[in-house]
Scaffold this active site. Structure first.
Site, PDB file in Angstrom:
ATOM      1  N   SER A  65     -55.389   9.425  20.512  1.00 45.94           N
ATOM      2  CA  SER A  65     -56.098  10.688  20.250  1.00 45.94           C
ATOM      3  C   SER A  65     -55.162  11.529  19.393  1.00 45.94           C
ATOM      4  O   SER A  65     -53.961  11.244  19.325  1.00 45.94           O
ATOM      5  CB  SER A  65     -56.348  11.407  21.584  1.00 45.94           C
ATOM      6  OG  SER A  65     -56.737  12.756  21.384  1.00 45.94           O
ATOM      7  N   TYR A 120     -54.103  13.948  30.360  1.00 50.31           N
ATOM      8  CA  TYR A 120     -54.676  13.313  29.172  1.00 50.31           C
ATOM      9  C   TYR A 120     -53.632  13.200  28.054  1.00 50.31           C
ATOM     10  O   TYR A 120     -53.458  12.138  27.451  1.00 50.31           O
ATOM     11  CB  TYR A 120     -55.888  14.128  28.699  1.00 50.31           C
ATOM     12  CG  TYR A 120     -56.683  13.455  27.600  1.00 50.31           C
ATOM     13  CD1 TYR A 120     -57.508  12.363  27.884  1.00 50.31           C
ATOM     14  CD2 TYR A 120     -56.622  13.906  26.284  1.00 50.31           C
ATOM     15  CE1 TYR A 120     -58.246  11.739  26.879  1.00 50.31           C
ATOM     16  CE2 TYR A 120     -57.347  13.291  25.276  1.00 50.31           C
ATOM     17  CZ  TYR A 120     -58.160  12.211  25.575  1.00 50.31           C
ATOM     18  OH  TYR A 120     -58.891  11.590  24.579  1.00 50.31           O
TER      19      TYR A 120
HETATM   20  N1  LIG Z   1     -64.599  11.976  21.997  1.00 51.01           N
HETATM   21  C1  LIG Z   1     -63.482  12.522  21.591  1.00 51.01           C
HETATM   22  O1  LIG Z   1     -63.454  13.675  21.125  1.00 51.01           O
HETATM   23  C2  LIG Z   1     -62.204  11.726  21.663  1.00 51.01           C
HETATM   24  C3  LIG Z   1     -61.101  12.220  20.959  1.00 51.01           C
HETATM   25  C4  LIG Z   1     -59.904  11.508  21.004  1.00 51.01           C
HETATM   26  C5  LIG Z   1     -59.825  10.327  21.722  1.00 51.01           C
HETATM   27  N2  LIG Z   1     -60.921   9.882  22.401  1.00 51.01           N
HETATM   28  C6  LIG Z   1     -60.757   8.645  23.160  1.00 51.01           C
HETATM   29  O2  LIG Z   1     -61.746   7.711  22.749  1.00 51.01           O
HETATM   30  C7  LIG Z   1     -62.018   6.807  23.836  1.00 51.01           C
HETATM   31  C8  LIG Z   1     -63.508   6.743  24.053  1.00 51.01           C
HETATM   32  O3  LIG Z   1     -63.946   8.059  24.363  1.00 51.01           O
HETATM   33  P1  LIG Z   1     -65.469   8.519  24.184  1.00 51.01           P
HETATM   34  O4  LIG Z   1     -65.422   9.891  23.638  1.00 51.01           O
HETATM   35  O5  LIG Z   1     -66.233   7.466  23.510  1.00 51.01           O
HETATM   36  O6  LIG Z   1     -65.878   8.618  25.730  1.00 51.01           O
HETATM   37  P2  LIG Z   1     -67.275   8.322  26.452  1.00 51.01           P
HETATM   38  O7  LIG Z   1     -67.129   8.945  27.804  1.00 51.01           O
HETATM   39  O8  LIG Z   1     -68.412   8.673  25.593  1.00 51.01           O
HETATM   40  O9  LIG Z   1     -67.238   6.724  26.604  1.00 51.01           O
HETATM   41  C9  LIG Z   1     -66.229   6.104  27.345  1.00 51.01           C
HETATM   42  C10 LIG Z   1     -66.784   4.858  28.014  1.00 51.01           C
HETATM   43  O10 LIG Z   1     -65.720   4.296  28.803  1.00 51.01           O
HETATM   44  C11 LIG Z   1     -66.251   3.883  30.040  1.00 51.01           C
HETATM   45  N3  LIG Z   1     -65.207   3.865  31.065  1.00 51.01           N
HETATM   46  C12 LIG Z   1     -64.648   4.918  31.714  1.00 51.01           C
HETATM   47  N4  LIG Z   1     -63.775   4.491  32.619  1.00 51.01           N
HETATM   48  C13 LIG Z   1     -63.754   3.127  32.543  1.00 51.01           C
HETATM   49  C14 LIG Z   1     -63.060   2.107  33.244  1.00 51.01           C
HETATM   50  N5  LIG Z   1     -62.203   2.404  34.237  1.00 51.01           N
HETATM   51  N6  LIG Z   1     -63.281   0.817  32.910  1.00 51.01           N
HETATM   52  C15 LIG Z   1     -64.173   0.498  31.937  1.00 51.01           C
HETATM   53  N7  LIG Z   1     -64.877   1.425  31.255  1.00 51.01           N
HETATM   54  C16 LIG Z   1     -64.671   2.726  31.551  1.00 51.01           C
HETATM   55  C17 LIG Z   1     -67.330   4.907  30.355  1.00 51.01           C
HETATM   56  O11 LIG Z   1     -68.272   4.398  31.312  1.00 51.01           O
HETATM   57  C18 LIG Z   1     -67.947   5.143  28.973  1.00 51.01           C
HETATM   58  O12 LIG Z   1     -69.027   4.266  28.717  1.00 51.01           O
HETATM   59  C19 LIG Z   1     -61.226   7.329  25.035  1.00 51.01           C
HETATM   60  O13 LIG Z   1     -60.025   6.598  25.157  1.00 51.01           O
HETATM   61  C20 LIG Z   1     -60.939   8.767  24.644  1.00 51.01           C
HETATM   62  O14 LIG Z   1     -59.797   9.273  25.281  1.00 51.01           O
HETATM   63  C21 LIG Z   1     -62.096  10.541  22.385  1.00 51.01           C
END
Ligand SMILES: NC(=O)c1ccc[n+]([C@@H]2O[C@H](COP(=O)([O-])OP(=O)(O)OC[C@H]3O[C@@H](n4cnc5c(N)ncnc54)[C@H](O)[C@@H]3O)[C@@H](O)[C@H]2O)c1
Length: 262
Positions: free
Chosen positions: A145, A160
């Protein structure tokens, strides 16, 4: 098709049922790749499978918790059983935890965020890399991130930020170990991206009874390119890092943040 070398490649994606993972699954399927999506939510996987409408033999879904080592071994074995190999690993599952000053942060929340975001990523590397080492090829993309490069952006999100800095460090170290095996390891660093995780963060950043939409507008206006990221923006970077177009790139960090951290 943007990257013809990705056709028929086997791509394993954790947290693939929603958000950034599902966006990447869609993009890889669009390149003709075969995709295994892993997620803790069976319901979300069912929904993703229906929405992705992949051609026959191109998509499998696996219910697994990335923080559980038996589950991790099972998702690797299931992918190998279905597709015979793993060419690309998008090590992406993550949760946001809570926004609270360190002195107020519940230890159980800290442990859970680290278990999924760091232990989960570690276990994925531990069990997928031997498959790639054995054939001396592969590309791994870990999701960190912008909060894994600078702490200010994750104001109050101690667990986080700690977890995402850990992913940055793990990527750089594991890239060095993997280079001798001709396996590349990089990290992608999304900024504020339009997913459920991001929207839950906006709620956490809003004072109780406050205006969540006003928080979102303030967050959006802090991005130099003037908009939140979309999952397709991150997917475009992930495709590049998966493909031979990035064959001389390893151990690197790639921001997809509309210029926010510039
Ligand atoms: N959305 C943002 O703004 C953002 C920014 C920076 C980084 N990220 C990172 O991107 C990645 C994806 O985030 P997102 O925004 O798509 O989130 P999201 O919540 O939309 O999707 C995440 C998915 O991961 C699954 N998940 C959660 N815990 C789990 C586990 N223990 N085992 C297997 N699956 C699991 C959830 O069920 C969900 O389907 C994460 O690592 C997040 O930290 C997101």
């Amino acid at each position: 098709m943007t990257y013809p070398d990705l056709e028929d490649k086997v791509v394993l994606i954790t947290g693939g049922a929603a958000g950034i993972g599902a966006g990447a699954a869609r993009a890889f399927l669009g390149e003709g790749a075969r995709v295994a999506i892993v997620d803790i939510s069976e319901e979300a996987l069912g929904k993703a499978e229906a929405e992705l409408a992949a051609p026959d033999g191109h998509l499998i879904t696996i219910v697994a918790d990335v923080s559980n080592e038996d589950d991790v071994k099972r998702y690797v074995d299931t992918t190998l059983g279905a597709f015979g190999t793993i060419d690309v690993f998008f090590n992406n599952a993550g949760i946001p935890g809570r926004v609270a000053p360190v002195v107020d942060l519940d230890t159980a929340v800290f442990d859970r965020v680290l278990a999924i975001n760091v232990r989960g990523a570690f276990l994925g590397l531990k069990h997928v890399l031997p498959v790639m080492y054995a054939k001396r090829s592969g590309s791994v993309i870990n999701t960190s991130s912008i909060a894994g490069l600078a702490s200010g952006i994750g104001l109050g999100a101690t667990a986080y930020v700690s977890s995402k800095f850990a992913i940055t460090g793990m990527t750089r170290l594991v890239a060095m170990e993997s280079a001798a095996h001709h396996v590349r390891v990089n990290s992608v660093h999304p900024g504020m991206t339009n997913t459920a995780l991001f929207h839950s963060t906006a709620v956490m950043m809003t004072d109780e009874g406050g205006d969540v939409d006003a928080t979102r507008r303030a967050m959006e206006s802090s991005i130099p390119l003037g908009r939140f990221g979309e999952t397709a923006d991150v997917a475009n970077m992930v495709l590049f890092l998966a493909s031979d177009a990035s064959s001389f790139v390893t151990g690197s960090q790639f921001r997809v943040d509309g210029g926010q951290l510039t």
